[in-house]
Design a protein around this motif. Structure first.
Motif, PDB file in Angstrom:
ATOM      1  N   GLU A   1      -6.219   3.856   4.042  1.00 26.76           N
ATOM      2  CA  GLU A   1      -5.774   2.768   4.816  1.00 26.76           C
ATOM      3  C   GLU A   1      -4.560   3.568   5.978  1.00 26.76           C
ATOM      4  O   GLU A   1      -4.630   3.110   7.192  1.00 26.76           O
ATOM      5  CB  GLU A   1      -4.986   1.875   4.254  1.00 26.76           C
ATOM      6  CG  GLU A   1      -5.853   0.884   3.448  1.00 26.76           C
ATOM      7  CD  GLU A   1      -6.371   1.543   2.166  1.00 26.76           C
ATOM      8  OE1 GLU A   1      -7.074   1.066   1.345  1.00 26.76           O
ATOM      9  OE2 GLU A   1      -5.544   2.463   1.679  1.00 26.76           O
TER      10      GLU A   1
ATOM     11  N   ARG B   1      -6.365   5.730   8.684  1.00 28.35           N
ATOM     12  CA  ARG B   1      -6.759   4.894   9.701  1.00 28.35           C
ATOM     13  C   ARG B   1      -5.607   4.724  10.620  1.00 28.35           C
ATOM     14  O   ARG B   1      -5.939   4.671  11.848  1.00 28.35           O
ATOM     15  CB  ARG B   1      -7.508   3.944   9.493  1.00 28.35           C
ATOM     16  CG  ARG B   1      -8.686   4.016   8.691  1.00 28.35           C
ATOM     17  CD  ARG B   1      -9.361   2.859   7.786  1.00 28.35           C
ATOM     18  NE  ARG B   1     -10.703   3.030   7.225  1.00 28.35           N
ATOM     19  CZ  ARG B   1     -11.129   2.198   6.242  1.00 28.35           C
ATOM     20  NH1 ARG B   1     -10.556   1.312   6.092  1.00 28.35           N
ATOM     21  NH2 ARG B   1     -12.164   2.555   5.735  1.00 28.35           N
TER      22      ARG B   1
ATOM     23  N   MET C   1     -16.299   1.522   9.922  1.00 26.14           N
ATOM     24  CA  MET C   1     -15.526   0.764   9.059  1.00 26.14           C
ATOM     25  C   MET C   1     -16.062  -0.526   8.722  1.00 26.14           C
ATOM     26  O   MET C   1     -16.923  -1.285   9.462  1.00 26.14           O
ATOM     27  CB  MET C   1     -14.306   0.472   9.560  1.00 26.14           C
ATOM     28  CG  MET C   1     -13.229   1.561   9.755  1.00 26.14           C
ATOM     29  SD  MET C   1     -11.756   1.442  10.647  1.00 26.14           S
ATOM     30  CE  MET C   1     -10.963  -0.035   9.621  1.00 26.14           C
TER      31      MET C   1
ATOM     32  N   LEU D   1      -6.706  -3.146  10.478  1.00 27.15           N
ATOM     33  CA  LEU D   1      -6.180  -2.408   9.188  1.00 27.15           C
ATOM     34  C   LEU D   1      -5.780  -3.405   8.088  1.00 27.15           C
ATOM     35  O   LEU D   1      -5.199  -4.363   8.338  1.00 27.15           O
ATOM     36  CB  LEU D   1      -4.907  -1.649   9.830  1.00 27.15           C
ATOM     37  CG  LEU D   1      -5.189  -0.410  10.764  1.00 27.15           C
ATOM     38  CD1 LEU D   1      -3.793   0.137  10.973  1.00 27.15           C
ATOM     39  CD2 LEU D   1      -6.122   0.464  10.216  1.00 27.15           C
ATOM     40  N   THR D   2      -6.247  -3.182   6.983  1.00 26.31           N
ATOM     41  CA  THR D   2      -5.733  -3.976   5.907  1.00 26.31           C
ATOM     42  C   THR D   2      -5.626  -3.243   4.504  1.00 26.31           C
ATOM     43  O   THR D   2      -5.581  -1.749   4.635  1.00 26.31           O
ATOM     44  CB  THR D   2      -6.888  -4.733   5.592  1.00 26.31           C
ATOM     45  OG1 THR D   2      -8.259  -4.078   5.137  1.00 26.31           O
ATOM     46  CG2 THR D   2      -7.411  -5.601   6.914  1.00 26.31           C
ATOM     47  N   THR D   3      -5.126  -3.974   3.665  1.00 18.77           N
ATOM     48  CA  THR D   3      -5.047  -3.038   2.313  1.00 18.77           C
ATOM     49  C   THR D   3      -6.468  -3.136   1.747  1.00 18.77           C
ATOM     50  O   THR D   3      -7.465  -3.346   2.253  1.00 18.77           O
ATOM     51  CB  THR D   3      -3.949  -4.070   1.171  1.00 18.77           C
ATOM     52  OG1 THR D   3      -5.000  -5.351   1.161  1.00 18.77           O
ATOM     53  CG2 THR D   3      -2.806  -4.323   2.147  1.00 18.77           C
ATOM     54  N   LYS D   4      -6.526  -2.420   0.420  1.00 19.20           N
ATOM     55  CA  LYS D   4      -7.642  -2.374  -0.283  1.00 19.20           C
ATOM     56  C   LYS D   4      -8.372  -3.504  -0.398  1.00 19.20           C
ATOM     57  O   LYS D   4      -9.614  -3.638  -0.454  1.00 19.20           O
ATOM     58  CB  LYS D   4      -7.679  -1.348  -1.401  1.00 19.20           C
ATOM     59  CG  LYS D   4      -7.172   0.188  -1.189  1.00 19.20           C
ATOM     60  CD  LYS D   4      -6.872   0.721  -2.619  1.00 19.20           C
ATOM     61  CE  LYS D   4      -6.345   2.165  -2.334  1.00 19.20           C
ATOM     62  NZ  LYS D   4      -6.186   2.952  -3.409  1.00 19.20           N
TER      63      LYS D   4
ATOM     64  N   LEU E   1      -1.483  -5.786   6.420  1.00 20.74           N
ATOM     65  CA  LEU E   1      -0.526  -4.794   5.770  1.00 20.74           C
ATOM     66  C   LEU E   1       0.782  -5.258   6.410  1.00 20.74           C
ATOM     67  O   LEU E   1       1.038  -5.297   7.548  1.00 20.74           O
ATOM     68  CB  LEU E   1      -0.933  -3.422   6.463  1.00 20.74           C
ATOM     69  CG  LEU E   1      -2.043  -2.557   5.786  1.00 20.74           C
ATOM     70  CD1 LEU E   1      -2.465  -1.310   6.389  1.00 20.74           C
ATOM     71  CD2 LEU E   1      -1.538  -1.988   4.205  1.00 20.74           C
TER      72      LEU E   1
ATOM     73  N   PHE F   1       3.798  -1.466   4.441  1.00 21.95           N
ATOM     74  CA  PHE F   1       3.164  -0.166   5.135  1.00 21.95           C
ATOM     75  C   PHE F   1       4.275   0.785   4.927  1.00 21.95           C
ATOM     76  O   PHE F   1       3.869   2.080   4.734  1.00 21.95           O
ATOM     77  CB  PHE F   1       3.074  -0.726   6.283  1.00 21.95           C
ATOM     78  CG  PHE F   1       2.153   0.507   7.339  1.00 21.95           C
ATOM     79  CD1 PHE F   1       0.771   0.530   7.104  1.00 21.95           C
ATOM     80  CD2 PHE F   1       2.985   1.085   8.141  1.00 21.95           C
ATOM     81  CE1 PHE F   1       0.393   1.889   7.702  1.00 21.95           C
ATOM     82  CE2 PHE F   1       2.538   2.247   8.874  1.00 21.95           C
ATOM     83  CZ  PHE F   1       1.279   2.616   8.724  1.00 21.95           C
TER      84      PHE F   1
END
Length: 383
Positions: free
Chosen positions: A188, A191, A251, A259-262, A267, A272
């Protein structure tokens, strides 16, 4: 008798070491301790001051009252972003225990500058110089608003000298730093670094970047920090590099956000920042030595923005070209280049390459030392 002459006054008693019993007098409504004994001049003056404080508190004519008016003003609500509003309110809340009951009349006195600076010094010792400066800066902004809107007569801390100085003019991520970070950071964060390096955008805009902003060849966004004074931020379109397109196209789209968490969640800023700091320390970029700097420094996420500007310039991009990518004004790009490119070796190498391959400097490239021609003697000739 005392209560009749001074309503709202009460005493507490303490037995001293010598066995005598001493009274300490307080103003009940404000909790202010009164000086001296009832009837004495010091007592009368301190009682009168406590009464004025109480009157100002009830009328809202205090520091806190001014803070409430400031945070409810159109200027505050329309000219500051939501995150800045929250930060301003947090810092004003920190000042309330010390200055909340201060009458506005006191804010008009030049001597109040010393009170604010002394408080700033205490905050610096407990919370750091940067936090102390920021708190005083917010108070100064409030006082300036109060002066401009007729609430107070002057801002006596305008232009105060800051304690904290951070010059990151030569702090950029070098290739070896980026490689070290990419080897240990969660995907994460990798990226996020790639997007920052290939777009030159701010962290906040990158974390909020939706998939709808990417059309397969370019990213189009409105920069959050540019949306001020009620204006809609202008659109910035950034053509994607091959590396950026390769990452985005590969992706999985688990959320409206890129963009995100798992687990596919957004985020958050603090989360972050914590993850980034942990990865930076593990990568060894939490404290590095850079040429020309006396002390080790930590590489921050926002240093990637300056790094991107540096790389664009090193690639031969002009100031207008860089501005179209980062969304800066031409003036701001020039300032950034002055700061970040002060001693960049790649630019120096490029400059010498251009020198050696330009027809305009060909004459200089042919120059070399020669043996000087002896001067003819000016004396008489002897046979």
């Amino acid at each position: 008798m005392v209560r009749a002459e001074y309503p709202g006054v009460f005493a507490t008693y303490k037995t001293l070491k010598d066995g005598t019993r001493k009274a300490y007098w307080y103003h009940r409504a404000t909790g202010i301790r009164l000086e001296g004994e009832p009837g004495e001049r010091a007592f009368i003056l301190s009682y009168a001051e406590a009464e004025r404080t109480l009157k100002a508190r009830h009328s809202g004519d205090t520091f806190n009252g001014l803070a409430r008016e400031f945070t409810a003003s159109p200027e505050f609500e329309t000219k500051l972003s939501a995150s800045t509003q929250r930060e301003y309110k947090r810092m004003l809340t920190k000042a309330e225990p010390v200055f909340g009951d201060m009458p506005r009349e006191a804010l008009n006195e030049p001597a109040v500058r010393r009170d604010f600076l002394d408080w700033r010094a205490k905050v610096a010792r407990t919370s750091g110089e940067r936090e102390a400066d920021n708190r005083l800066s917010v108070i100064s902004a409030m006082l300036t608003w109060g002066q401009e809107n007729g609430r107070i007569e002057a801002n006596h801390i305008r232009g105060f000298k800051r304690l904290y100085h951070a010059d990151r003019a030569e702090i950029v991520w070098l290739p070896e730093h980026i490689d070290a970070f990419m080897r240990v950071a969660p995907v994460e964060l990798q990226r996020a670094l790639i997007i920052a390096l290939h777009t030159g955008q701010r962290q906040g805009d990158i974390l909020r970047l939706p998939w709808s902003a990417y059309d397969g060849s370019a990213i189009t966004l409105r920069q959050g920090k540019s949306a001020r004074s009620g204006r809609v931020a202008p659109l910035v379109t950034i053509p994607c590099t091959q590396a950026l397109r390769r990452m985005l196209d590969g992706m999985e789209r688990r959320s409206p956000l890129i963009l995100t968490t798992k687990t596919g969640r957004a985020l958050q800023k603090r989360y972050f920042a914590r993850l980034w700091e942990q990865a930076a320390v593990e990568a060894g970029v939490g404290s590095i030595a850079l040429p020309g700097l006396d002390e080790p420094v930590a590489l921050h996420f926002h240093d990637l923005r300056g790094t991107a500007v540096t790389m664009l310039s090193e690639a031969g991009c002009s100031v207008p070209q860089i501005a179209t990518i980062t969304g800066h004004s031409l003036k701001t790009v020039t300032v950034i280049l002055d700061r970040y490119l002060a001693r960049t070796r790649a630019l120096a190498d490029q400059a010498i390459f251009n020198w050696e391959n330009s027809p305009r400097t060909e004459f200089a490239n042919r120059l070399q030392t020669v043996t000087p021609t002896p001067k003819a003697s000016k004396g008489k000739t002897h046979v």
